[in-house]
Design a protein around this motif. Sequence first.
Motif, mmCIF file in Angstrom:
data_model
loop_
_atom_site.group_PDB
_atom_site.id
_atom_site.type_symbol
_atom_site.label_atom_id
_atom_site.label_comp_id
_atom_site.label_asym_id
_atom_site.label_seq_id
_atom_site.Cartn_x
_atom_site.Cartn_y
_atom_site.Cartn_z
ATOM 1 N N SER A 7 0.857 -1.188 0.000
ATOM 2 C CA SER A 7 0.000 0.000 0.000
ATOM 3 C C SER A 7 0.889 1.233 0.000
ATOM 4 O O SER A 7 2.102 1.132 0.245
ATOM 5 C CB SER A 7 -0.927 0.019 1.219
ATOM 6 O OG SER A 7 -0.178 0.043 2.424
ATOM 7 N N GLY A 8 0.296 2.375 -0.302
ATOM 8 C CA GLY A 8 1.029 3.633 -0.235
ATOM 9 C C GLY A 8 1.443 4.209 -1.568
ATOM 10 O O GLY A 8 2.040 5.290 -1.620
ATOM 11 N N GLY A 9 1.165 3.499 -2.657
ATOM 12 C CA GLY A 9 1.504 4.038 -3.960
ATOM 13 C C GLY A 9 0.650 5.247 -4.310
ATOM 14 O O GLY A 9 -0.328 5.553 -3.624
ATOM 15 N N GLY A 10 1.020 5.919 -5.385
ATOM 16 C CA GLY A 10 0.254 7.078 -5.814
ATOM 17 C C GLY A 10 1.017 7.885 -6.838
ATOM 18 O O GLY A 10 2.004 7.419 -7.409
ATOM 19 N N SER A 11 0.533 9.102 -7.056
ATOM 20 C CA SER A 11 1.141 10.004 -8.030
ATOM 21 C C SER A 11 1.726 11.211 -7.322
ATOM 22 O O SER A 11 1.047 11.824 -6.482
ATOM 23 C CB SER A 11 0.098 10.452 -9.054
ATOM 24 O OG SER A 11 -0.408 9.356 -9.779
ATOM 25 N N VAL A 12 2.959 11.533 -7.652
ATOM 26 C CA VAL A 12 3.632 12.699 -7.063
ATOM 27 C C VAL A 12 4.435 13.407 -8.142
ATOM 28 O O VAL A 12 4.729 12.828 -9.189
ATOM 29 C CB VAL A 12 4.583 12.319 -5.906
ATOM 30 C CG1 VAL A 12 3.810 11.739 -4.745
ATOM 31 C CG2 VAL A 12 5.659 11.358 -6.391
ATOM 32 N N GLN A 13 4.802 14.631 -7.866
ATOM 33 C CA GLN A 13 5.687 15.355 -8.763
ATOM 34 C C GLN A 13 7.135 15.039 -8.428
ATOM 35 O O GLN A 13 7.462 14.615 -7.314
ATOM 36 C CB GLN A 13 5.430 16.853 -8.646
ATOM 37 C CG GLN A 13 4.085 17.295 -9.210
ATOM 38 C CD GLN A 13 3.958 18.795 -9.288
ATOM 39 O OE1 GLN A 13 4.521 19.524 -8.484
ATOM 40 N NE2 GLN A 13 3.200 19.277 -10.266
ATOM 41 N N ALA A 14 7.995 15.244 -9.393
ATOM 42 C CA ALA A 14 9.422 15.013 -9.181
ATOM 43 C C ALA A 14 9.904 15.820 -7.978
ATOM 44 O O ALA A 14 9.510 16.969 -7.788
ATOM 45 C CB ALA A 14 10.198 15.408 -10.432
ATOM 46 N N GLY A 15 10.736 15.172 -7.168
ATOM 47 C CA GLY A 15 11.219 15.784 -5.947
ATOM 48 C C GLY A 15 10.382 15.450 -4.727
ATOM 49 O O GLY A 15 10.800 15.725 -3.594
ATOM 50 N N GLY A 16 9.220 14.871 -4.946
ATOM 51 C CA GLY A 16 8.332 14.535 -3.852
ATOM 52 C C GLY A 16 8.711 13.235 -3.174
ATOM 53 O O GLY A 16 9.716 12.596 -3.515
ATOM 54 N N SER A 17 7.867 12.841 -2.210
ATOM 55 C CA SER A 17 8.130 11.640 -1.415
ATOM 56 C C SER A 17 6.889 10.769 -1.320
ATOM 57 O O SER A 17 5.755 11.264 -1.383
ATOM 58 C CB SER A 17 8.569 12.031 0.007
ATOM 59 O OG SER A 17 9.767 12.769 0.002
ATOM 60 N N LEU A 18 7.122 9.479 -1.143
ATOM 61 C CA LEU A 18 6.061 8.511 -0.865
ATOM 62 C C LEU A 18 6.630 7.477 0.087
ATOM 63 O O LEU A 18 7.840 7.207 0.086
ATOM 64 C CB LEU A 18 5.587 7.808 -2.137
ATOM 65 C CG LEU A 18 4.672 8.557 -3.097
ATOM 66 C CD1 LEU A 18 4.470 7.717 -4.367
ATOM 67 C CD2 LEU A 18 3.327 8.856 -2.457
ATOM 68 N N ARG A 19 5.744 6.876 0.888
ATOM 69 C CA ARG A 19 6.166 5.755 1.720
ATOM 70 C C ARG A 19 5.283 4.559 1.396
ATOM 71 O O ARG A 19 4.060 4.610 1.555
ATOM 72 C CB ARG A 19 6.067 6.078 3.208
ATOM 73 C CG ARG A 19 6.688 4.968 4.066
ATOM 74 C CD ARG A 19 6.679 5.260 5.549
ATOM 75 N NE ARG A 19 5.397 4.992 6.160
ATOM 76 C CZ ARG A 19 5.232 4.736 7.451
ATOM 77 N NH1 ARG A 19 6.286 4.704 8.257
ATOM 78 N NH2 ARG A 19 4.027 4.524 7.950
ATOM 79 N N LEU A 20 5.917 3.499 0.957
ATOM 80 C CA LEU A 20 5.223 2.251 0.669
ATOM 81 C C LEU A 20 5.279 1.348 1.894
ATOM 82 O O LEU A 20 6.269 1.336 2.625
ATOM 83 C CB LEU A 20 5.866 1.535 -0.514
ATOM 84 C CG LEU A 20 5.990 2.324 -1.813
ATOM 85 C CD1 LEU A 20 6.583 1.426 -2.906
ATOM 86 C CD2 LEU A 20 4.660 2.883 -2.255
ATOM 87 N N SER A 21 4.205 0.608 2.080
ATOM 88 C CA SER A 21 4.136 -0.371 3.171
ATOM 89 C C SER A 21 3.864 -1.748 2.595
ATOM 90 O O SER A 21 3.157 -1.879 1.599
ATOM 91 C CB SER A 21 3.025 -0.010 4.163
ATOM 92 O OG SER A 21 3.246 1.252 4.739
ATOM 93 N N CYS A 22 4.398 -2.762 3.247
ATOM 94 C CA CYS A 22 4.149 -4.150 2.871
ATOM 95 C C CYS A 22 3.796 -4.913 4.137
ATOM 96 O O CYS A 22 4.657 -5.096 5.004
ATOM 97 C CB CYS A 22 5.374 -4.761 2.209
ATOM 98 S SG CYS A 22 5.224 -6.529 1.905
ATOM 99 N N ALA A 23 2.551 -5.329 4.232
ATOM 100 C CA ALA A 23 2.082 -6.074 5.399
ATOM 101 C C ALA A 23 2.120 -7.570 5.098
ATOM 102 O O ALA A 23 1.563 -8.014 4.093
ATOM 103 C CB ALA A 23 0.671 -5.652 5.768
ATOM 104 N N ALA A 24 2.774 -8.310 5.967
ATOM 105 C CA ALA A 24 2.882 -9.761 5.813
ATOM 106 C C ALA A 24 1.929 -10.456 6.775
ATOM 107 O O ALA A 24 1.759 -10.029 7.917
ATOM 108 C CB ALA A 24 4.313 -10.208 6.076
ATOM 109 N N SER A 25 1.312 -11.535 6.293
ATOM 110 C CA SER A 25 0.436 -12.328 7.144
ATOM 111 C C SER A 25 0.608 -13.798 6.793
ATOM 112 O O SER A 25 1.283 -14.145 5.826
ATOM 113 C CB SER A 25 -1.019 -11.901 6.966
ATOM 114 O OG SER A 25 -1.438 -12.097 5.629
#
Length: 126
Positions: A7-25
């Motif tokens: 989760s955590g994907g999306g659209s950003v402009q260059a220079g921006g930030s995102l944080r992706l998460s991966c939940a394991a079960s």
Amino acid sequence: QVQLVESGGGSVQAGGSLRLSCAASGYIPWSMCMGWFRQAPGKEREGVAVIYTGDSYTRYADSVKGRFTISHIDAKNTVYLQMNSLKPEDTAVYYCAARFSRQSCSQLVPGLYRYWGPGTQVTVSS
């Protein structure tokens, strides 16, 4: 079996930030080698970063060193990918993957990983 969900994907402009998460079960061993990979249209899947949860060993692809940080929280069975200073060439579907063995955890090779999430899209515009 291990199930992974990003989760955590999306659209950003260059220079921006995102944080992706991966939940394991499912069956979660005391430590795993977990990695983030990405695949852009028309390109092969490539390794971005890996972490061994037992000792927090990490390794990064040269293209993301100094910009991306992989981390984990055992209590949440979750691995994160903090992505800063994003570039248009970072645009891809990002996948979380896991394998049990510590051996070869330093290798950013998709074929070494048994368990995969469905992926999350990251789009960076210029």
